[in-house]
Scaffold this active site. Structure first.
Site, short mmCIF file in Angstrom:
data_model
loop_
_atom_site.label_atom_id
_atom_site.label_comp_id
_atom_site.label_asym_id
_atom_site.label_seq_id
_atom_site.Cartn_x
_atom_site.Cartn_y
_atom_site.Cartn_z
N SER A 28 5.33 -39.76 -9.37
CA SER A 28 5.25 -38.30 -9.56
C SER A 28 3.80 -37.84 -9.65
CB SER A 28 5.98 -37.89 -10.84
OG SER A 28 7.35 -37.99 -10.66
N GLY A 99 11.97 -36.39 -1.73
CA GLY A 99 12.34 -35.04 -2.16
C GLY A 99 11.16 -34.32 -2.80
N ASP A 341 15.64 -40.00 -14.20
CA ASP A 341 15.55 -41.04 -13.18
C ASP A 341 15.90 -42.43 -13.73
OD1 ASP A 341 14.82 -39.13 -11.37
OD2 ASP A 341 12.69 -39.61 -11.39
N ARG A 372 24.42 -40.04 -7.27
CA ARG A 372 24.25 -41.18 -8.18
C ARG A 372 25.44 -41.36 -9.11
NH1 ARG A 372 17.71 -40.93 -9.24
NH2 ARG A 372 17.24 -41.93 -7.25
#
Ligand code: S3P
Length: 459
Positions: A28, A99, A341, A372
């Site tokens: 990130s 993404g 996550d 998921r």
């Protein structure tokens, strides 16, 4: 070997995990570092950037817009042309599986005096983009995705039209319906170009790396809890170059830590990991189960705290005893955002603990690299663990794992790694299929586990 044809064989953990290692740079932070370096005036130096495909997609996107980058052997040098220095992309921008690249980039592209077209791989082209395109249009951007009738949302490819003349984006006052760092970051980066303030509110604070990095670079940004204000009036619209050594990715470290917790005598450390509280909800969940986890703080870099994360330094790596007494894991509310996550890993660990575990407020997991919730349910069932799925999560009864499962990652890196951890805690050999996707975030994952003492290999 092609990603989809790669697979792993994983055998039960017969010994404690031991050692001290590093994981790739935080993905990130890596995206944001490349983007802000590309918008800065001058040469930035980024050390420890992950070589994973996702961060590479961000680098390639800006290279396509004329930003020169080179390696000096130790670091990536990014020669930033300044906020107004990007050039018309040389063809369509392909964000691959990433993404974050796609959504955050839309904030930058929609403020440019040139048109562009952005897309991604098959999985990324199924992910919803209305959440970012709508507020961008609300501040005058001309961007439109491809309508997906099944999803009832816009998806990639996205066409972004040039802002005509010398027009700037407008101010924006916006409440995000769902906490999302990608949407928040896209709106903040578009706000760097706007002719008025960007005021955002989230239901709860999502990862705040963009805010921290912008503040460290002197941008006119303030935060107050889940509210952010970027007011460019009086700002010279120049970002200085960055000299940044990336901290390790807690989302990658989590899988190694989780594997170590499967054995009561494990003792290991992951060094220089980002310890930003918006990312470390998983540590809180595991500690709550009695896991022996400790941070050894190592300072700060560009506003981001980091530390060595130790497992078992107070005597024993396992949470099993604590877990059994407390009967499972509960994840929901604001904690769900801070371990979003890491839910695949937490589900895998919960499956090894006798007792009922519940994961709620996680409808976002349905639109990640895979659905998921369904992928995790299939993984659990392959190991004989009973579970129920819900629109926003799942519940499971841990313990009693069956041997010899075969798990398909569905092309999702975090499902592949969660399945490997679960397999280490299960009796018998497991096969994890379609594991090439792990290179998006954690190239070297199985090598790291093997170095610690895990018994797994590329099949
Ligand atoms: C990310 C934000 C999160 C997270 C993703 C990375 C980021 O997505 O799940 O892996 O770097 O901004 P959302 O913004 O969709 O919650």
């Amino acid at each position: 070997m092609q990603g989809a044809t790669r697979s792993w064989k994983v055998r039960p953990l017969g010994q404690p995990l031991r050692g001290s290692l590093k994981v790739p740079g935080d993905k990130s932070i890596g995206h944001r570092a490349v983007m802000l370096a590309a918008l800065a005036d001058g040469t930035s130096r980024l050390q420890g950037l992950s070589s994973g495909a996702d961060n590479r997609a961000t680098r390639e996107a800006f290279a396509k817009m004329g930003v020169a980058m080179e390696s000096d052997g130790r670091a990536l040098l990014v020669h930033g042309p300044g906020l107004d220095g990007l050039r018309t992309p040389d063809g369509e921008i392909d964000c691959g599986n990433s993404g974050t690249t796609l959504r955050v980039l839309l904030g930058v592209l929609s403020a440019q005096p040139f048109s562009s077209r952005v897309t991604g791989d098959e999985s990324l082209r199924r992910r919803p983009l209305g959440r970012v395109l709508r507020p961008l249009r609300g501040r005058g951007a001309r961007c439109e995705g491809t309508l997906d009738t099944r999803l009832k949302d816009e998806t990639a490819p996205v066409e972004v039209l040039a802002l005509d003349g010398h027009r700037r984006l407008w101010e924006l006052d916006y409440t995000l319906p769902i906490a999302s760092a990608q949407v928040k970051s896209a709106l903040l980066l578009s706000g760097l170009y706007a002719d008025g303030p960007t005021a955002l509110r989230e239901p709860t604070v999502s990862r705040d790396h963009t805010e921290r990095m912008l503040v460290a670079l002197g941008a006119p940004l303030q935060t107050m809890g889940p509210a952010v204000l970027l007011d460019p009036s009086g700002w010279d619209r120049r970002l200085p170059p960055l000299d940044l050594t990336l901290p390790g990715d807690p989302s990658s470290a989590a899988f190694l830590v989780g594997a170590a917790l499967l054995h009561p005598r494990s003792r290991m450390a992951v060094r220089s990991v980002n310890s930003n509280p918006t990312r470390t909800g998983f540590v809180e969940v595991l500690r709550d189960l009695g896991a022996d986890l400790a941070w050894d703080p190592k300072g700060e870099t560009h506003g981001e705290p980091l530390g060595d994360l130790h497992v078992g330094s107070h005597g024993g790596g396992s949470f099993r005893r604590g877990g059994v007494q407390r009967g499972g894991v509960q994840v929901g509310g604001e904690l769900a955002v801070r371990c979003l996550d890491e839910v695949p890993l937490l589900v895998a660990l919960a499956a090894t603990i006798p007792g009922r575990s519940e994961f709620t407020d996680l409808s976002e997991l349905r639109v990640k690299e895979s659905d998921r919730i369904e992928a995790l349910a299939a993984m659990l069932r392959a190991f004989g663990v009973s579970c129920e799925t819900r629109p926003d999560g799942l519940a499971l009864e841990g313990g009693g794992l069956r041997a010899g499962a075969v798990v398909d990652s569905r092309g999702d890196h975090r499902i592949a790694m969660a399945a490997a951890v679960l397999a280490l805690g299960a009796p018998g050999e497991t096969r994890v299929l379609d594991t090439g996707c792990v290179d998006t975030s954690f190239p070297g994952f199985i090598q790291a586990l093997r170095a610690l003492g895990g018994d797994l290999e590329e099949a």
